[in-house]
Scaffold this motif. Structure first.
Motif, PDB file in Angstrom:
ATOM      1  N   LYS A 106       0.836  -1.202   0.000  1.00 46.18           N
ATOM      2  CA  LYS A 106       0.000   0.000   0.000  1.00 46.18           C
ATOM      3  C   LYS A 106       0.864   1.242   0.000  1.00 46.18           C
ATOM      4  CE  LYS A 106      -3.886   2.164   2.437  1.00 46.18           C
ATOM      5  NZ  LYS A 106      -4.774   2.132   3.626  1.00 46.18           N
ATOM      6  N   GLN A 107       0.413   2.251  -0.736  1.00 44.10           N
ATOM      7  CA  GLN A 107       1.054   3.562  -0.707  1.00 44.10           C
ATOM      8  C   GLN A 107       0.334   4.420   0.335  1.00 44.10           C
ATOM      9  OE1 GLN A 107       0.377   6.622  -3.822  1.00 44.10           O
ATOM     10  NE2 GLN A 107       2.558   6.419  -4.281  1.00 44.10           N
ATOM     11  N   VAL A 108       1.087   5.043   1.234  1.00 43.92           N
ATOM     12  CA  VAL A 108       0.502   5.826   2.322  1.00 43.92           C
ATOM     13  C   VAL A 108       1.229   7.157   2.449  1.00 43.92           C
ATOM     14  CG1 VAL A 108      -0.205   3.770   3.626  1.00 43.92           C
ATOM     15  CG2 VAL A 108       2.054   4.788   4.046  1.00 43.92           C
ATOM     16  N   PRO A 109       0.588   8.147   3.062  1.00 45.77           N
ATOM     17  CA  PRO A 109       1.297   9.384   3.388  1.00 45.77           C
ATOM     18  C   PRO A 109       2.232   9.151   4.562  1.00 45.77           C
ATOM     19  CG  PRO A 109      -0.938   9.486   4.215  1.00 45.77           C
ATOM     20  CD  PRO A 109      -0.831   8.217   3.431  1.00 45.77           C
ATOM     21  N   PRO A 110       3.209  10.028   4.777  1.00 44.20           N
ATOM     22  CA  PRO A 110       4.091   9.885   5.945  1.00 44.20           C
ATOM     23  C   PRO A 110       3.273   9.778   7.225  1.00 44.20           C
ATOM     24  CG  PRO A 110       4.926  11.574   4.487  1.00 44.20           C
ATOM     25  CD  PRO A 110       3.576  11.192   3.965  1.00 44.20           C
ATOM     26  N   TYR A 111       3.816   9.051   8.186  1.00 45.54           N
ATOM     27  CA  TYR A 111       3.026   8.677   9.348  1.00 45.54           C
ATOM     28  C   TYR A 111       2.492   9.868  10.129  1.00 45.54           C
ATOM     29  CZ  TYR A 111       1.530   6.451  13.587  1.00 45.54           C
ATOM     30  OH  TYR A 111       0.777   6.041  14.638  1.00 45.54           O
ATOM     31  N   LEU A 135      -0.462  15.264  -0.043  1.00 40.95           N
ATOM     32  CA  LEU A 135       0.586  14.786   0.853  1.00 40.95           C
ATOM     33  C   LEU A 135       1.607  13.937   0.092  1.00 40.95           C
ATOM     34  CD1 LEU A 135      -1.713  13.642   3.808  1.00 40.95           C
ATOM     35  CD2 LEU A 135      -0.381  15.761   3.677  1.00 40.95           C
ATOM     36  N   PRO A 136       2.876  13.994   0.513  1.00 41.47           N
ATOM     37  CA  PRO A 136       3.852  13.066  -0.066  1.00 41.47           C
ATOM     38  C   PRO A 136       3.475  11.628   0.295  1.00 41.47           C
ATOM     39  CG  PRO A 136       4.768  14.172   1.856  1.00 41.47           C
ATOM     40  CD  PRO A 136       3.456  14.832   1.572  1.00 41.47           C
ATOM     41  N   THR A 137       4.022  10.680  -0.430  1.00 43.45           N
ATOM     42  CA  THR A 137       3.652   9.288  -0.213  1.00 43.45           C
ATOM     43  C   THR A 137       4.884   8.396  -0.145  1.00 43.45           C
ATOM     44  OG1 THR A 137       3.364   8.962  -2.583  1.00 43.45           O
ATOM     45  CG2 THR A 137       1.386   9.494  -1.310  1.00 43.45           C
ATOM     46  N   GLU A 138       4.676   7.185   0.399  1.00 47.17           N
ATOM     47  CA  GLU A 138       5.744   6.198   0.526  1.00 47.17           C
ATOM     48  C   GLU A 138       5.106   4.828   0.709  1.00 47.17           C
ATOM     49  OE1 GLU A 138       7.683   7.782   3.957  1.00 47.17           O
ATOM     50  OE2 GLU A 138       6.257   6.893   5.361  1.00 47.17           O
ATOM     51  N   MET A 139       5.917   3.782   0.671  1.00 42.92           N
ATOM     52  CA  MET A 139       5.391   2.448   0.917  1.00 42.92           C
ATOM     53  C   MET A 139       5.126   2.278   2.405  1.00 42.92           C
ATOM     54  SD  MET A 139       6.978  -1.392   0.174  1.00 42.92           S
ATOM     55  CE  MET A 139       7.474  -1.021  -1.497  1.00 42.92           C
ATOM     56  N   MET A 188      -3.437  -1.216  -4.803  1.00 39.05           N
ATOM     57  CA  MET A 188      -4.593  -0.484  -5.306  1.00 39.05           C
ATOM     58  C   MET A 188      -4.409   0.981  -4.963  1.00 39.05           C
ATOM     59  SD  MET A 188      -8.653  -0.947  -4.415  1.00 39.05           S
ATOM     60  CE  MET A 188      -8.945   0.455  -3.334  1.00 39.05           C
ATOM     61  N   GLY A 189      -4.645   1.856  -5.918  1.00 39.47           N
ATOM     62  CA  GLY A 189      -4.485   3.271  -5.645  1.00 39.47           C
ATOM     63  C   GLY A 189      -4.489   4.093  -6.913  1.00 39.47           C
ATOM     64  N   PRO A 190      -4.316   5.401  -6.784  1.00 40.73           N
ATOM     65  CA  PRO A 190      -4.308   6.289  -7.950  1.00 40.73           C
ATOM     66  C   PRO A 190      -3.080   6.011  -8.818  1.00 40.73           C
ATOM     67  CG  PRO A 190      -3.602   7.470  -5.984  1.00 40.73           C
ATOM     68  CD  PRO A 190      -4.080   6.127  -5.519  1.00 40.73           C
ATOM     69  N   PRO A 191      -2.982   6.665  -9.981  1.00 39.83           N
ATOM     70  CA  PRO A 191      -1.847   6.397 -10.874  1.00 39.83           C
ATOM     71  C   PRO A 191      -0.489   6.491 -10.194  1.00 39.83           C
ATOM     72  CG  PRO A 191      -3.489   7.704 -12.025  1.00 39.83           C
ATOM     73  CD  PRO A 191      -3.969   7.581 -10.608  1.00 39.83           C
ATOM     74  N   GLY A 192      -0.323   7.436  -9.273  1.00 44.65           N
ATOM     75  CA  GLY A 192       0.969   7.600  -8.608  1.00 44.65           C
ATOM     76  C   GLY A 192       1.373   6.439  -7.726  1.00 44.65           C
ATOM     77  N   ALA A 193       0.398   5.571  -7.359  1.00 43.31           N
ATOM     78  CA  ALA A 193       0.710   4.429  -6.496  1.00 43.31           C
ATOM     79  C   ALA A 193       1.612   3.418  -7.180  1.00 43.31           C
ATOM     80  CB  ALA A 193      -0.580   3.754  -6.036  1.00 43.31           C
ATOM     81  N   VAL A 194       1.795   3.568  -8.499  1.00 42.72           N
ATOM     82  CA  VAL A 194       2.699   2.664  -9.219  1.00 42.72           C
ATOM     83  C   VAL A 194       4.115   2.744  -8.658  1.00 42.72           C
ATOM     84  CG1 VAL A 194       3.416   4.269 -11.033  1.00 42.72           C
ATOM     85  CG2 VAL A 194       3.236   1.813 -11.542  1.00 42.72           C
ATOM     86  N   ASP A 195       4.431   3.848  -7.987  1.00 44.52           N
ATOM     87  CA  ASP A 195       5.780   3.996  -7.421  1.00 44.52           C
ATOM     88  C   ASP A 195       6.113   2.876  -6.439  1.00 44.52           C
ATOM     89  OD1 ASP A 195       6.217   6.259  -8.894  1.00 44.52           O
ATOM     90  OD2 ASP A 195       5.910   7.674  -7.239  1.00 44.52           O
ATOM     91  N   VAL A 196       5.139   2.475  -5.610  1.00 45.28           N
ATOM     92  CA  VAL A 196       5.454   1.429  -4.637  1.00 45.28           C
ATOM     93  C   VAL A 196       5.680   0.093  -5.335  1.00 45.28           C
ATOM     94  CG1 VAL A 196       4.261   2.572  -2.733  1.00 45.28           C
ATOM     95  CG2 VAL A 196       3.014   0.917  -4.149  1.00 45.28           C
ATOM     96  N   SER A 240      -0.550  -4.431   9.218  1.00 46.85           N
ATOM     97  CA  SER A 240      -1.498  -3.332   9.273  1.00 46.85           C
ATOM     98  C   SER A 240      -1.003  -2.234   8.356  1.00 46.85           C
ATOM     99  CB  SER A 240      -1.631  -2.830  10.723  1.00 46.85           C
ATOM    100  OG  SER A 240      -2.668  -1.886  10.841  1.00 46.85           O
ATOM    101  N   SER A 241      -1.617  -1.056   8.446  1.00 46.59           N
ATOM    102  CA  SER A 241      -1.165   0.092   7.665  1.00 46.59           C
ATOM    103  C   SER A 241      -1.062   1.307   8.575  1.00 46.59           C
ATOM    104  CB  SER A 241      -2.115   0.387   6.498  1.00 46.59           C
ATOM    105  OG  SER A 241      -3.411   0.705   6.974  1.00 46.59           O
ATOM    106  N   THR A 242      -0.083   2.129   8.329  1.00 42.67           N
ATOM    107  CA  THR A 242       0.161   3.263   9.217  1.00 42.67           C
ATOM    108  C   THR A 242      -0.907   4.339   9.111  1.00 42.67           C
ATOM    109  OG1 THR A 242       1.579   4.276   7.530  1.00 42.67           O
ATOM    110  CG2 THR A 242       2.654   2.921   9.202  1.00 42.67           C
ATOM    111  N   ASP A 243      -1.685   4.338   8.010  1.00 41.63           N
ATOM    112  CA  ASP A 243      -2.693   5.390   7.852  1.00 41.63           C
ATOM    113  C   ASP A 243      -4.084   4.948   8.289  1.00 41.63           C
ATOM    114  OD1 ASP A 243      -3.085   3.576   5.803  1.00 41.63           O
ATOM    115  OD2 ASP A 243      -3.703   5.092   4.356  1.00 41.63           O
ATOM    116  N   GLY A 244      -4.231   3.699   8.735  1.00 42.96           N
ATOM    117  CA  GLY A 244      -5.552   3.260   9.128  1.00 42.96           C
ATOM    118  C   GLY A 244      -5.568   2.245  10.246  1.00 42.96           C
TER     119      GLY A 244
END
Length: 596
Positions: free
Chosen positions: A15-20, A37-41, A68-76, A126-130
């Motif tokens: 998952k791609q998430v914003p900084p914690y 927001l900037p994003t990271e894995m 799963m995510g917007p086009p920019g999520a391809v980075d992860v 888990s995920s840091t954003d949820g």
């Protein structure tokens, strides 16, 4: 090639998430807006990538990274391939923006069905954003697969089996997992997969799938959970800071005595008394340990909600004492003959078909509760509100609203539909005042064993309920070396204190995972909490919000914890502990108030 040497086909969900520490807001449609927001894995997904690549290399297998995510999520996905994944799938469609955990799980499961002969699906815990911890069990349910997690180790032991050591709240368990299966990886159980952007492949083998390619997936607008509002975290404490080292011990003890000897804690809310047979909609509480303090709080919360909606309380538990559960608010007991989560969720689903859907289902925040309720919610198509620190009823329209941390803010969320499901930090709930106990109707619910996950050995390391019973708790952070914990023994005996810890401590194995406090650990409500060598991250402080008095001892006067305590002492923890032990108190803290 023998079947034993057959390469394993592995998918890893990331998952791609914003900084914690970021602070997402709501957009015009009431969705968490992370676009600016900037994003990271996700940090926990990095461990999943590591385990997936290790297992693939050990078996000469193949790893497909899926997000799963917007086009920019391809980075992860590019980073995962740089870390050893062979190819990737990107689920991306504007109609999926803002999808909750169930809709996300459905989309990812649909994408996984496009892969042939899949052996293992690996996720982060888990995920840091949820912090839902529900994705793995939900995907497993949708694919009708066994689930195991969080795993600390993972080894192939046969053509269709893996051996794993599971990190559980009450200890550790060794299990044999029959493939295919879904597995989640424990926090910090292995090095995090990382690759700098400059080594990401420029032409990575990534397949993009939209909703047209995934007929089994649903749109985000069908998400059963919904974010109502976000707000900044606040503190109601008014710190008094003592800066003078161990010379201030006498004053510190006087202040502690003054706090603890103040007005008595209010008794918990009384359990609503019922004088007629159970009627109205059911509120179902599911617990694996019905005699624990956690269960007492959970059943009391279910009874409070049931009274508000004119319903009744049903408790599903193994080895239950109906008379005790009646005192805490149960009106009907489902006596479970087993506790394996997969068949248990199936049995509860069948029960709802005969008894009617419950208005709400509540559970705790242990790994067992999370799997059972995630699987049940998937079967029922219900919204899952996970790891809540508070729960309330809103009257118009009637809805159940939960509060949980989301990054650096608090989010109020609700679930729509016929059934609402919530996992709760039970230590954040008040303990109810018991009602007169009486006999209850009991229904036996037969639970089969799960042939997909077989426990071969257990390693209980702790009394899991001890922290929630404790009146005094001493918490240790990274500033207290593990080999120095024995220096706390005398003070713990004097004060009748239990020991707790931050995530960094339990991740290193210095204390059992069940002793961890915070967002990914536990919440407690002792009369006195003493934080030693703890910097005071928001994650940890969530776990002690309901402590009556928080005392912080740290050598750093700028430590964040000094903004969120009642009494702070700037001092070396060793000097302070030695002085506290030598000085003693005329009456130990646990004698200054009535026991819980």
């Amino acid at each position: 090639m023998t079947d034993q040497a057959r390469p394993l086909r592995i998918a890893v969900l990331i998952k791609q998430v914003p900084p914690y520490e970021s602070s997402p807001t709501l957009d015009a449609r009431g969705r968490l807006d992370r676009t600016a927001l900037p994003t990271e894995m996700n940090a926990w997904c990095r461990r999943a990538v590591t385990r997936a690549v290790e297992l693939a290399r050990a078996t000469r297998g193949h790893v497909t990274a899926v997000t799963m995510g917007p086009p920019g999520a391809v980075d992860v996905l590019h980073e995962a391939i740089a870390c050893g994944a062979d190819d990737a799938i990107h689920v991306s469609d504007p109609a999926l923006a803002g999808a909750d955990c169930l809709i996300t799980a459905q989309a990812l499961a649909a994408a996984l069905r496009t892969l042939s002969s899949l052996d293992v699906v690996i996720t982060g815990r888990s995920s840091t954003d949820g912090a839902t911890s529900a994705l793995g069990p939900m995907v497993a349910t949708l694919l009708d697969l066994p689930y195991a997690g969080p795993v600390l180790t993972l080894h192939r032991t046969g053509p269709h089996t893996l051996h794993s050591l599971l990190q559980q709240d009450e200890g550790e368990s060794e299990v044999e997992i029959r493939l295919p299966a879904v597995i989640s990886v424990a926090e910090r159980s292995c090095p995090a997969a990382k690759a700098a952007p400059h080594i990401w492949p420029l032409t990575a083998p990534v397949t993009t799938l939209d909703l047209k390619a995934l007929p089994d997936a649903r749109r985000a607008s069908e998400s059963p959970t919904h974010v109502l509002a976000t707000r900044a975290t606040t503190t109601t404490r008014h710190p008094v800071l003592l800066d003078g080292g161990a010379e201030q011990i006498d004053l510190l003890l006087d202040l502690i005595t003054e706090h603890l000897a103040g007005p008595a804690d209010e008794a918990g809310p009384p359990v609503p008394n019922r004088t007629r047979a159970p009627a109205g909609p059911a509120v179902l509480a599911v617990t694996a340990d019905p005699s624990s303090t956690s269960a007492r709080a959970l059943v009391g919360e279910a009874a409070r909600i049931a009274a508000h909606i004119g319903g009744h309380t049903v408790v599903a538990a193994p080895s239950a004492d109906p008379v005790e559960l009646a005192a805490w608010g149960a009106d009907l007991v489902l006596a479970l003959t087993g506790r394996d989560p997969r068949p248990l969720a199936h049995a509860l689903t069948e029960w709802t078909r005969h008894a009617g859907p419950p208005w709400a289902v509540l559970g705790g925040s242990t790994s067992w509760d999370r799997e059972v309720l995630a699987r049940l919610g998937t079967h029922l198509g219900a919204g899952l509100m996970s790891d809540l620190t508070a729960l309330r009823i809103e009257p118009a329209p009637l809805q159940l609203v939960g509060t949980k941390p989301a990054g650096s803010v608090l989010a109020d969320i609700t679930a729509r539909g016929r059934v609402r499901i919530a996992t709760l930090h039970t230590g954040s709930l008040p303990l109810p005042t018991a009602r007169p106990s009486r006999s209850l109707p009991v229904r036996v619910l037969d639970i089969n064993t799960d042939a997909g996950v077989r426990t071969t050995r257990t390693h209980p390391v702790d009394d899991h309920d001890a922290l929630e019973r404790a009146a005094v708790v001493i918490g240790v952070g990274a500033g207290v070396p593990a080999d120095a914990y024995r220096e706390l023994d005398d003070l713990r005996r004097q004060w009748g204190a239990e020991l707790a810890a931050t995530r960094k401590v339990t991740d290193k194995g210095a204390l059992a995972h069940g002793r961890q406090l915070g967002v990914t650990g536990r919440s407690i409500a002792p009369r006195l909490y003493v934080a030693l060598g703890i910097s005071g991250s928001r994650d940890h402080l969530v776990g002690v919000e309901r402590a009556r008095t928080v005392v912080a001892i740290n050598h750093d006067p700028d430590a964040l914890i000094f903004r969120h305590c009642d009494i702070g002492l700037v001092a070396d923890w060793r000097d302070a502990v030695r002085a506290l032990t030598a000085r003693g108190m005329s009456r130990p803290p646990h004698e200054l108030f009535a026991p819980r």
